[in-house]
Design an enzyme around this catalytic site. Structure first.
Site, short mmCIF file in Angstrom:
data_model
loop_
_atom_site.label_atom_id
_atom_site.label_comp_id
_atom_site.label_asym_id
_atom_site.label_seq_id
_atom_site.Cartn_x
_atom_site.Cartn_y
_atom_site.Cartn_z
CG ASP A 30 -2.42 31.13 50.80
OD1 ASP A 30 -2.42 30.42 49.77
OD2 ASP A 30 -3.38 31.17 51.60
CG ASP A 32 -7.55 30.39 46.99
OD1 ASP A 32 -8.36 31.20 46.50
OD2 ASP A 32 -6.83 29.64 46.32
CG ASP A 206 -5.15 30.05 54.91
OD1 ASP A 206 -4.60 30.17 53.80
OD2 ASP A 206 -5.93 29.14 55.20
MG LIG Z 1 -4.76 29.56 51.81
#
Ligand SMILES: [Mg+2]
Length: 227
Positions: A30, A32, A206
């Protein structure tokens, strides 16, 4: 979350240890809030936007401007949810200005989008250990695909700004895949680009839902980093 049991100085060192142990062929990563902290960049983008808005004659306080931004964002999501366009700052600012002025302000919409991403990109900083992690993957011969919601243009720019252009093999955006995570299309497109099967890669992100559920639904081993 990574289980405890080995010492690590940052979230990526722990993940790197785990990757070295399990030796996948590829890593889906991932962008961001995984490779950098999103919050400060978003705040910097909005600050620069408000400055531009004020210079153009706008009279909202920063707080009120942010409230209008949030409301415009929700209205845009009503018609775009699940698509890359649901994250489009251009659409958010277009709606925000339409709400204030009763018409599409083409010039200022474009200026606010430029101001937002300009402020955002200037504030972007790699998380500690992220570069070393990608270098470790390179050294181990493990191929990488960034798997990220949003449009390709700005996500490529973020990666370039962070100096990661030479450290990732592929980038897959939800614009390209046609749907945001956790829909399977984006993960399947990343696997297709890598030429790998779900059980040959590890997914690192995240977000327990977008990354975690998205990956595990396809049988991909998933690690949620401890931010
Ligand atoms: Mg993310």
């Amino acid at each position: 979350m990574m289980s405890d049991g080995f010492s690590h100085s940052n979230a990526f060192a722990a993940v790197a240890d785990e990757i070295a142990r399990s030796a996948p062929k590829g890593v889906l990563l991932d962008l961001d809030d995984t490779l950098y902290a999103y919050g400060p960049c978003h705040a910097a983008g909005l600050r620069r936007c408000h400055e531009r808005f004020t210079a153009a004659g706008g009279t909202l306080s920063h707080e009120s401007f942010c409230d209008h931004y949030g409301a415009a964002r929700e209205r845009v999501k009503e018609t775009t949810r699940g698509q890359a366009a649901s994250h489009s700052r251009l659409l958010y600012f277009q709606r925000l200005l339409e709400g204030l002025g009763g018409r599409t302000d083409i010039g200022l919409t474009l200026e606010l989008e430029t101001a937002y991403w300009g402020g955002f990109i200037c504030a972007i900083e790699l998380r500690p250990g992220a570069r070393e992690f990608l270098e470790t993957l390179r050294r181990l011969g493990i191929h990488t695909a960034i798997v990220t919601d949003l449009t390709a243009r700005i996500q490529l720019e973020k990666l370039d700004r962070m100096g990661l252009a030479k450290l990732v093999d592929f980038v897959v955006s939800s614009e390209e895949a046609g749907a945001d995570k956790p829909a399977p299309a984006i993960f399947l497109l990343a696997l297709q680009k890598l030429g790998m099967k779900p059980d040959e890669v590890v997914l690192i992100g995240d977000d327990a839902d977008r990354d975690g559920r998205g990956g595990t639904d396809l049988g991909i081993r998933t690690v949620i980093i401890d931010k």
